[in-house]
Scaffold this motif. Structure first.
Motif, mmCIF file in Angstrom:
data_model
loop_
_atom_site.group_PDB
_atom_site.id
_atom_site.type_symbol
_atom_site.label_atom_id
_atom_site.label_comp_id
_atom_site.label_asym_id
_atom_site.label_seq_id
_atom_site.Cartn_x
_atom_site.Cartn_y
_atom_site.Cartn_z
ATOM 1 N N SER A 1 0.455 -1.596 0.021
ATOM 2 C CA SER A 1 0.207 0.239 -0.163
ATOM 3 C C SER A 1 1.411 1.246 -0.204
ATOM 4 C CB SER A 1 -0.933 0.008 1.389
ATOM 5 O OG SER A 1 -0.202 0.212 1.984
ATOM 6 N N VAL A 2 0.124 2.274 0.239
ATOM 7 C CA VAL A 2 1.314 4.293 -0.009
ATOM 8 C C VAL A 2 0.356 4.222 1.419
ATOM 9 C CG1 VAL A 2 1.905 6.048 -1.111
ATOM 10 C CG2 VAL A 2 1.680 3.617 -2.897
ATOM 11 N N LEU A 3 1.301 5.000 1.913
ATOM 12 C CA LEU A 3 0.790 5.363 3.200
ATOM 13 C C LEU A 3 1.451 6.911 3.568
ATOM 14 C CD1 LEU A 3 1.105 3.070 6.668
ATOM 15 C CD2 LEU A 3 -1.209 3.702 4.951
ATOM 16 N N GLU A 4 0.607 8.326 3.333
ATOM 17 C CA GLU A 4 1.404 8.953 3.329
ATOM 18 C C GLU A 4 1.562 9.929 5.064
ATOM 19 O OE1 GLU A 4 1.707 14.184 1.966
ATOM 20 O OE2 GLU A 4 -0.139 12.496 0.635
ATOM 21 N N VAL A 5 2.802 10.514 4.917
ATOM 22 C CA VAL A 5 2.980 9.988 6.908
ATOM 23 C C VAL A 5 3.763 11.729 6.853
ATOM 24 C CG1 VAL A 5 2.498 7.499 7.339
ATOM 25 C CG2 VAL A 5 4.903 8.625 6.188
ATOM 26 N N SER A 6 3.657 11.991 8.064
ATOM 27 C CA SER A 6 4.620 12.998 9.362
ATOM 28 C C SER A 6 6.196 12.513 8.499
ATOM 29 C CB SER A 6 4.442 13.366 10.482
ATOM 30 O OG SER A 6 4.619 12.596 10.837
ATOM 31 N N ARG A 7 6.954 13.012 8.561
ATOM 32 C CA ARG A 7 8.465 12.993 8.388
ATOM 33 C C ARG A 7 8.794 12.182 9.163
ATOM 34 N NH1 ARG A 7 13.797 17.020 7.438
ATOM 35 N NH2 ARG A 7 14.995 16.296 7.617
ATOM 36 N N GLU A 8 7.976 11.980 10.959
ATOM 37 C CA GLU A 8 8.419 11.695 12.175
ATOM 38 C C GLU A 8 8.673 9.943 12.247
ATOM 39 O OE1 GLU A 8 6.871 14.638 12.953
ATOM 40 O OE2 GLU A 8 8.250 15.301 12.810
ATOM 41 N N ASP A 9 7.530 9.242 11.496
ATOM 42 C CA ASP A 9 6.546 8.710 10.605
ATOM 43 C C ASP A 9 7.425 7.594 10.138
ATOM 44 O OD1 ASP A 9 4.926 8.340 13.355
ATOM 45 O OD2 ASP A 9 2.542 9.187 12.036
ATOM 46 N N TYR A 10 7.934 9.144 9.336
ATOM 47 C CA TYR A 10 8.785 8.657 8.013
ATOM 48 C C TYR A 10 9.872 7.638 8.284
ATOM 49 C CZ TYR A 10 12.063 9.066 3.684
ATOM 50 O OH TYR A 10 12.856 8.582 3.102
ATOM 51 N N GLU A 11 10.853 9.028 9.220
ATOM 52 C CA GLU A 11 11.938 8.006 9.713
ATOM 53 C C GLU A 11 11.865 7.128 10.372
ATOM 54 O OE1 GLU A 11 13.324 11.779 11.658
ATOM 55 O OE2 GLU A 11 13.872 12.964 9.760
ATOM 56 N N SER A 12 10.945 7.034 11.121
ATOM 57 C CA SER A 12 10.488 5.551 11.740
ATOM 58 C C SER A 12 9.975 4.135 11.505
ATOM 59 C CB SER A 12 10.047 5.987 13.652
ATOM 60 O OG SER A 12 8.482 6.579 12.935
#
Length: 185
Positions: A71-82
């Motif tokens: 799937s594709v999730l658009e996330v915040s920078r923090e969620d991207y990094e973690s």
């Protein structure tokens, strides 16, 4: 005669003003031929792929993947990094998702399947410029792939680039018609 020419000139200027306000961005297939899948040594590094492209507001990311596994999730920078998949801002699950870059803010995408983000299925997009900046891709835009089956017809599939092409053709025909009518009358 001068009244007719001024009407056509006004009509042409109106059409040109409308067209100049519409941003037609380039369409980029994320990962090129690899699409959106778990990277391996022979496939794509998504951030290296994105760094090679000069994205602009109005450009479209085309995510193509097997929706049974990804799937594709658009996330915040923090969620991207973690690689946190628990609180996405947006979720895409069709297997053929088109996402328009609507602002110059950075965008962050990850795969929602467990462990896939940690294996490299993540993408950070930096967008340059505002809406009317030139959309000259530094890489080839999305192109039709070869026919995948005898009955497959690319014109029956809905995609962002086809919508853009149709819109450009309608605007061009309308402008030509308005301009031509001005000279006839």
């Amino acid at each position: 005669m001068s009244f007719v020419l001024s009407k056509s000139a006004i009509a042409l200027l109106l059409v040109m003003a409308i067209v100049s306000r519409v941003s037609f961005g380039a369409v980029y297939k994320v990962g090129d031929d690899a699409g959106w899948s778990i990277p391996n040594a022979q496939s794509v590094n998504y951030n290296a792929w994105a760094e090679a492209i000069n994205f602009h507001v109005g450009d479209i990311l085309s995510f193509e993947y097997n929706s049974l596994f990804h799937s594709v999730l658009e996330v915040s920078r923090e969620d991207y990094e973690s690689c946190n998949t628990q609180s996405p801002m947006k979720s895409y699950t069709t297997g053929k998702d088109s996402i328009t870059l609507e602002s110059s803010d950075p965008r962050y995408f990850i795969c929602g399947a467990p462990g896939h983000c940690q294996m490299g299925m993540k993408l950070e997009i930096s967008t340059n410029g505002a809406g009317n900046s030139p959309n000259v891709p530094t890489r080839p835009m999305l192109q039709l792939s070869p026919y995948s089956s005898p009955g497959w017809n690319p014109w029956l599939e809905s995609s962002a680039w086809q919508l853009q092409l149709a819109t450009k053709l309608v605007i061009a025909v309308a402008a030509l018609a308005i301009f031509s009518i001005g000279f006839i009358y």
